[in-house]
Motif scaffolding. Structure first.
Motif, PDB file in Angstrom:
ATOM      1  N   UNK A 119       0.794  -1.230   0.000  1.00 14.54           N
ATOM      2  CA  UNK A 119       0.000   0.000   0.000  1.00 14.54           C
ATOM      3  C   UNK A 119       0.827   1.280   0.000  1.00 14.54           C
ATOM      4  N   UNK A 120       2.123   1.179   0.263  1.00 18.19           N
ATOM      5  CA  UNK A 120       2.997   2.352   0.193  1.00 18.19           C
ATOM      6  C   UNK A 120       4.034   2.095  -0.900  1.00 18.19           C
ATOM      7  N   UNK A 151      -4.955   9.234  -0.849  1.00 17.55           N
ATOM      8  CA  UNK A 151      -4.335   8.278  -1.773  1.00 17.55           C
ATOM      9  C   UNK A 151      -4.242   8.919  -3.152  1.00 17.55           C
ATOM     10  N   UNK A 152      -3.362   8.337  -3.993  1.00 14.80           N
ATOM     11  CA  UNK A 152      -3.257   8.790  -5.379  1.00 14.80           C
ATOM     12  C   UNK A 152      -2.186   9.830  -5.613  1.00 14.80           C
ATOM     13  N   UNK A 172      -0.275  16.803  -6.289  1.00 14.41           N
ATOM     14  CA  UNK A 172      -1.476  17.088  -5.500  1.00 14.41           C
ATOM     15  C   UNK A 172      -2.720  16.400  -6.035  1.00 14.41           C
ATOM     16  N   UNK A 173      -2.538  15.358  -6.849  1.00 14.80           N
ATOM     17  CA  UNK A 173      -3.691  14.646  -7.405  1.00 14.80           C
ATOM     18  C   UNK A 173      -4.218  13.632  -6.389  1.00 14.80           C
ATOM     19  N   UNK A 228       3.836   7.452  -2.197  1.00 17.59           N
ATOM     20  CA  UNK A 228       2.398   7.674  -2.276  1.00 17.59           C
ATOM     21  C   UNK A 228       1.672   6.508  -1.639  1.00 17.59           C
ATOM     22  N   UNK A 229       0.465   6.756  -1.195  1.00 15.89           N
ATOM     23  CA  UNK A 229      -0.366   5.748  -0.548  1.00 15.89           C
ATOM     24  C   UNK A 229      -1.402   5.253  -1.542  1.00 15.89           C
TER      25      UNK A 229
END
Length: 815
Positions: A119-120, A151-152, A172-173, A228-229
């Motif tokens: 997940x990371x 997330x993302x 920043x998405x 990112x997560x």
């Protein structure tokens, strides 16, 4: 050149001539593109360079593959009769397709992702790109997925010291993951911002929609990292779509699993975990039957244990109180007979109870797991195979409905198979219940008959036999159940997946993307296609006359000559530069005049065009000059009374001219001016009158022309553009030969219709076309000074200044 007449026909051409003309058209097309060879070459170089840079900095993608052996299900005894009978009761299973569906299922991908803790995702910044790191990460991010997380998007970490780092947002998405609704994510209401930028390792970082810790492993000061997560459902869906599963061929039952990923170790771990979870899932499904059997037997044992304990106590108590321990010989015989009958009765009653449970299971459309008949001692092969088929069909339905809708063909086929299996099983169970009840009734009748013999025994022995009989019944049932439980547990311990891994995941040594050779080829092709396409579109949208051959096809009269571009500042190259290529084109035009008119003594030639600026005055002056060089007494008359130009070219004042003669009684001889060249005079247009059209349409103009023809050998009319003024149409009647001048790269293609209308509707005869200012080589042999169709070209034999061909044109001419 010998011009074609308007009445010439092509009907007599043979196929060879037509084929040759087509070949020339291809060369014309080739020459058209070769004019831009520098542009095409530059675009090809740019295309190859762009492909090289893409190959250099693109992320390498590797193919990870493994293989799994799928064991085909062999039909059980009895089921093959239904499958081959054509009755459609039991449909054959597509085992390979089912296993592919399981391997590509979302649930299996979700289990694998959860086990691997992916997940990371961590990234390391490079000079031109950012690459993902997997196995040896310098930091470890701990995330509490029970809380709302972002997330993302992507976070950025720059290590400041051994204990601190600067935290910022790189991308920043973001989307908001809510564990209460994990399959749907929301967009933040406003852009994500950070209240603090410097944190310590191990410190909890808390924001409005995120909570996690960053722990240091091997990061050094100055390192710049990103992470990112990604929530588990999103990752599972991603890998589910990217995983490819297929049989190596139609006959084999070996499946190949493939995954393309930039991180080879990650791809290998994921596929290995998928196969591990796949076999674990299969083993779990397989163990369910044994677990259900053990559970069923334990339920039966819990009831019989109390009965056994009670019967044992009663027997022991009676023996103690009455001091009777063994039966007599007669009682022992009766006991053994009753014991065997009651043992059979217990087994039959157990079977009947199982049949009734199975009947209720089928009748109620239950979806739970059922116990196999063989576990309780039922050896009917057909019943065993039907129960196994029902269990497999129900398990398959669960797998299919998790990936497909109820209307999918595979789900509908499974529903049909399930319904047919239940119908056949229900009929079989009803028959078994009826038969078993008959057996139970018969055994009970035999027991009742044996009870009569028991009544003949003494009371003490009779009671001892009763207690012993009750204890024996419970003991036999208990021992039987314990034996079946042990068998079920042994079966569960010995269970292995029927499918197996042939090859564990292994990544290829060479990347499958980017395809470097193909990219270079694509860059080269695009570099070739783009400029050619641009040139083609430009030519298609071009409304100017460029190609002499195209002009020949558009006009209804012959194209007599082409005049090259006059690069000198002098407007009269025939007189001032007699060895130039332009001068030679006028000589060629003069030579063609003898074929265009039967006049040998006096010749009147008219020049006009569609609009101003096409060079009719330039052509008129130089044609007059080329006749004067022959010793012909030549007069050039300027009839463009609106926009006179001849005076400027000869450096003469335009004080008197044709307008003076037509508007007064001045004789034409008084307005004739010497040009300074032998045998060549000129009548200028004169001052611009208010009514030029009416002046030229007077009868007096005809009388003047008649007198001029008697005085001069050659008379040249420089007329106004016929596309702009009307009087020119009346002047064609005074000329022996008329020429319509076009200018390459200047005249509009639509202007050819003006000339065609003069011929078809205006009744003008003896009119021909001339292309002026030829400087663009649009075809093989048409560029002035380059070809051998018009003018002398490169092989001039010293007639005029030679023009050196470009190297590529010399090569094409030699070919």
């Amino acid at each position: 050149m010998y011009p074609n007449t308007p009445n010439s026909s092509n009907s007599g051409q043979n196929p060879f001539m037509v084929q040759q003309e087509d070949e020339i058209d291809l060369k014309v097309l080739l020459f058209n593109y070769l004019q831009y060879w520098l542009l095409i070459l530059a675009c090809m170089i740019v295309g190859v360079l762009a492909a090289f840079l893409f190959n250099r900095y693109a992320t390498n993608i590797y193919k990870v593959e493994s293989t799994v052996l799928v064991v085909d299900d062999k039909p059980s005894l009895g089921t093959d009769l239904f499958e081959s009978s054509g009755l459609g009761m039991l449909q054959g299973k597509s085992n390979i397709e089912n296993e592919i569906g399981i391997l590509k299922s979302f649930s299996l991908a979700e289990e694998a992702v959860s086990e691997l803790n992916l997940n990371v995702q961590y990234f390391k910044e490079g000079l031109f790109s950012t690459t993902q790191i997997y196995d040896k990460v310098p930091i470890l991010v701990s995330v509490d997925w029970k809380k709302i997380q972002l997330v993302g998007g992507r976070f950025k970490i720059e290590v400041i010291s051994e204990d601190t780092f600067e935290f910022s947002i790189a991308d920043n998405e973001f989307k908001i993951y809510n564990p209460a609704d994990p399959y749907y994510k929301l967009l933040p209401e406003e852009e994500v911002t950070l209240k603090k930028s410097v944190y310590e390792f191990g410190q909890e970082i808390v924001g409005p929609d995120f909570t996690f810790k960053v722990n240091k492993i091997s990061a050094l000061p100055g390192d710049i990292l990103q992470f990112n997560l990604v929530d588990t459902p999103t990752l599972a869906l991603k890998y589910k779509n990217e995983l490819t599963v297929g049989a190596i061929n139609k006959q084999a039952s070996i499946l190949t699993l493939g995954l393309e990923t930039p991180v080879r170790r990650l791809g290998e771990d994921y596929i290995n975990k998928i196969m591990e979870m796949y076999l674990k899932r299969e083993l779990t499904e397989k163990n369910k039957a044994s677990e259900n059997t053990v559970r069923f037997i334990e339920e039966q044992l819990s009831g019989i244990s109390d009965s056994l304990r009670l019967s044992e106590n009663n027997l022991q108590k009676y023996r103690t109180e009455n001091k009777v321990f063994n039966l007599s010989e007669e009682g022992a015989v009766i006991f053994e007979r009753l014991q065997e009958l009651e043992k059979q009765l217990s087994q039959s009653e157990l079977n009947l109870k199982y049949y009734e449970t199975l009947r209720d299971y089928v009748a109620n459309n239950a979806a739970g797991d059922i116990v196999a008949p063989s576990i309780v001692g039922i050896t009917d092969p057909l019943l065993n195979s039907l129960v196994q088929s029902l269990s497999e069909a129900q398990a398959e339905r669960i797998r299919l409905t998790s990936n497909f809708t109820d209307q999918a063909p595979a789900v509908r086929e499974n529903a049909t198979r399930l319904e047919n299996t239940k119908k056949v099983l229900q009929e079989n169970v009803n028959s078994a219940i009826s038969n078993t009840r008959n057996v139970v009734a018969d055994l009970k009748n035999q027991i009742r008959m044996s009870d009569r013999d028991v009544n003949s025994l003494p009371e003490t022995e009779r009671k001892l036999l009763g207690y012993t009989r009750q204890f024996s019944i419970n003991e036999n049932i208990y021992i039987y159940l314990l034996q079946k439980k042990a068998e079920a547990e042994i079966t569960r311990a010995a269970n292995l997946p029927k499918n197996s891994i042939l090859d564990f995941a292994k990544a290829g040594q060479l990347p499958v993307a980017p395809k470097r050779s193909l990219n270079l080829l694509i860059g080269l092709i695009l570099g070739l296609i783009v400029p050619i396409g641009f040139i083609t579109v430009k030519d298609f949208l071009n409304t100017k006359i460029e190609d002499p051959k195209e002009l020949e096809k558009q006009i209804k009269v012959p194209l007599i000559g082409m005049i090259g571009r006059n690069n000198a500042a002098d407007a009269i190259p025939v007189l001032n530069n007699p060895r130039s290529a332009v001068t030679e084109s006028f000589r060629s035009l003069r030579a063609d005049m003898s074929y265009l008119s039967s006049q040998r003594g006096n010749l009147t030639i008219l020049f006009t065009s569609s609009i101003s600026g096409e060079g009719k005055t330039f052509v008129s002056i130089n044609v007059a000059s080329v006749y004067a060089l022959m010793g012909k007494r030549t007069l050039l008359i300027g009839l463009d009374l609106r926009k006179p130009k001849i005076a400027e070219d000869f450096n003469l004042p335009n004080d008197v001219g044709m307008s003076t003669c037509l508007s007064s009684d001045t004789p034409w001889q008084d307005v004739v001016k010497a040009t300074g060249h032998k045998d060549m005079d000129v009548i200028l247009s004169g001052p611009i009158p208010p009514n030029p059209a009416e002046l030229l349409l007077q009868d007096k103009f005809g009388e003047i022309v008649k007198e001029i023809k008697q005085a001069y050998d050659v008379v040249i009319f420089d007329c106004p553009p016929v596309g702009l003024v009307s009087e020119t149409k009346e002047l064609f009647a005074f000329a022996d030969i008329s020429f319509f001048v076009f200018r390459q790269g200047y005249s509009m293609k639509g202007n050819t219709q003006i000339l065609n209308n003069l011929v078809e509707k205006g009744g003008v005869s003896k009119i021909y076309g001339i292309l002026n200012d030829v400087h663009i080589d649009k075809g093989y042999g048409y560029g002035y000074g380059y070809g051998y169709g018009y003018g002398y070209g490169n092989n001039s034999y010293g007639y005029h200044e030679e023009v050196q061909l470009p190297w590529w044109k010399r090569a094409l001419r030699k070919s």
